[in-house]
Design a protein around this motif. Structure first.
Motif, PDB file in Angstrom:
ATOM      1  N   ILE A  11       0.857  -1.179   0.000  1.00  0.00           N
ATOM      2  CA  ILE A  11       0.000   0.000   0.000  1.00  0.00           C
ATOM      3  C   ILE A  11       0.895   1.231   0.000  1.00  0.00           C
ATOM      4  O   ILE A  11       1.905   1.283   0.697  1.00  0.00           O
ATOM      5  N   GLU A  12       0.507   2.215  -0.776  1.00  0.00           N
ATOM      6  CA  GLU A  12       1.255   3.463  -0.817  1.00  0.00           C
ATOM      7  C   GLU A  12       0.643   4.430   0.194  1.00  0.00           C
ATOM      8  O   GLU A  12      -0.544   4.737   0.144  1.00  0.00           O
ATOM      9  N   LEU A  13       1.467   4.873   1.153  1.00  0.00           N
ATOM     10  CA  LEU A  13       1.018   5.771   2.215  1.00  0.00           C
ATOM     11  C   LEU A  13       1.954   6.970   2.295  1.00  0.00           C
ATOM     12  O   LEU A  13       3.113   6.887   1.886  1.00  0.00           O
ATOM     13  N   PRO A  14       1.460   8.081   2.871  1.00  0.00           N
ATOM     14  CA  PRO A  14       2.360   9.224   3.079  1.00  0.00           C
ATOM     15  C   PRO A  14       3.513   8.827   3.996  1.00  0.00           C
ATOM     16  O   PRO A  14       3.335   8.055   4.935  1.00  0.00           O
ATOM     17  N   LYS A  15       4.700   9.356   3.718  1.00  0.00           N
ATOM     18  CA  LYS A  15       5.890   9.002   4.503  1.00  0.00           C
ATOM     19  C   LYS A  15       5.725   9.356   5.973  1.00  0.00           C
ATOM     20  O   LYS A  15       6.163   8.611   6.848  1.00  0.00           O
ATOM     21  N   VAL A  16       5.087  10.485   6.271  1.00  0.00           N
ATOM     22  CA  VAL A  16       4.898  10.902   7.663  1.00  0.00           C
ATOM     23  C   VAL A  16       4.048   9.870   8.402  1.00  0.00           C
ATOM     24  O   VAL A  16       4.374   9.445   9.508  1.00  0.00           O
ATOM     25  N   LYS A  17       2.958   9.446   7.794  1.00  0.00           N
ATOM     26  CA  LYS A  17       2.071   8.462   8.411  1.00  0.00           C
ATOM     27  C   LYS A  17       2.791   7.120   8.565  1.00  0.00           C
ATOM     28  O   LYS A  17       2.664   6.440   9.591  1.00  0.00           O
ATOM     29  N   THR A  18       3.564   6.740   7.567  1.00  0.00           N
ATOM     30  CA  THR A  18       4.319   5.489   7.612  1.00  0.00           C
ATOM     31  C   THR A  18       5.329   5.523   8.756  1.00  0.00           C
ATOM     32  O   THR A  18       5.441   4.555   9.517  1.00  0.00           O
ATOM     33  N   ARG A  19       6.044   6.634   8.914  1.00  0.00           N
ATOM     34  CA  ARG A  19       7.026   6.765   9.987  1.00  0.00           C
ATOM     35  C   ARG A  19       6.334   6.666  11.356  1.00  0.00           C
ATOM     36  O   ARG A  19       6.813   5.981  12.256  1.00  0.00           O
ATOM     37  N   GLU A  20       5.187   7.322  11.507  1.00  0.00           N
ATOM     38  CA  GLU A  20       4.443   7.265  12.768  1.00  0.00           C
ATOM     39  C   GLU A  20       4.018   5.831  13.087  1.00  0.00           C
ATOM     40  O   GLU A  20       4.132   5.385  14.226  1.00  0.00           O
ATOM     41  N   MET A  21       3.528   5.125  12.070  1.00  0.00           N
ATOM     42  CA  MET A  21       3.094   3.741  12.271  1.00  0.00           C
ATOM     43  C   MET A  21       4.262   2.855  12.678  1.00  0.00           C
ATOM     44  O   MET A  21       4.150   2.035  13.596  1.00  0.00           O
ATOM     45  N   LEU A  22       5.397   3.015  12.014  1.00  0.00           N
ATOM     46  CA  LEU A  22       6.574   2.208  12.330  1.00  0.00           C
ATOM     47  C   LEU A  22       7.099   2.509  13.731  1.00  0.00           C
ATOM     48  O   LEU A  22       7.474   1.589  14.470  1.00  0.00           O
ATOM     49  N   GLN A  23       7.103   3.780  14.113  1.00  0.00           N
ATOM     50  CA  GLN A  23       7.561   4.140  15.457  1.00  0.00           C
ATOM     51  C   GLN A  23       6.634   3.572  16.523  1.00  0.00           C
ATOM     52  O   GLN A  23       7.098   3.062  17.547  1.00  0.00           O
TER      53      GLN A  23
END
Length: 81
Positions: A14-26
């Motif tokens: 899935i393609e997601l915004p980088k900011v949202k992806t970083r938040e999810m990973l953190q």
């Protein structure tokens, strides 16, 4: 695009915004770190019970905690000079 990242969920990308992806990973990493720490604490208690049941003395140094990533960075800086 430069503002989006491809993230794999199971067998789907899935393609997601980088900011949202970083938040999810953190958030995932924080949850995993907490779970790991809880498992380590439980393991220490279980090992101590096992040794006690076997009539053996408690393990020395078994209650040590691992160094954090920041502590490791500082140690590496000191060692590098």
């Amino acid at each position: 695009s430069p503002e989006k990242a491809m993230v794999c969920f199971g067998n789907m990308f899935i393609e997601l915004p980088k900011v949202k992806t970083r938040e999810m990973l953190q958030q995932d990493q924080e949850e995993l770190d907490e779970e790991i720490n809880n498992l380590r604490k439980e393991l220490r208690v279980k090992v101590n019970r096992l040794y006690e049941a076997q009539g053996k003395p408690e393990l020395k140094g078994f209650n040590l905690n691992p160094m954090s990533a920041e502590e490791m960075k500082l140690i590496n800086r000191i060692l590098e000079g």
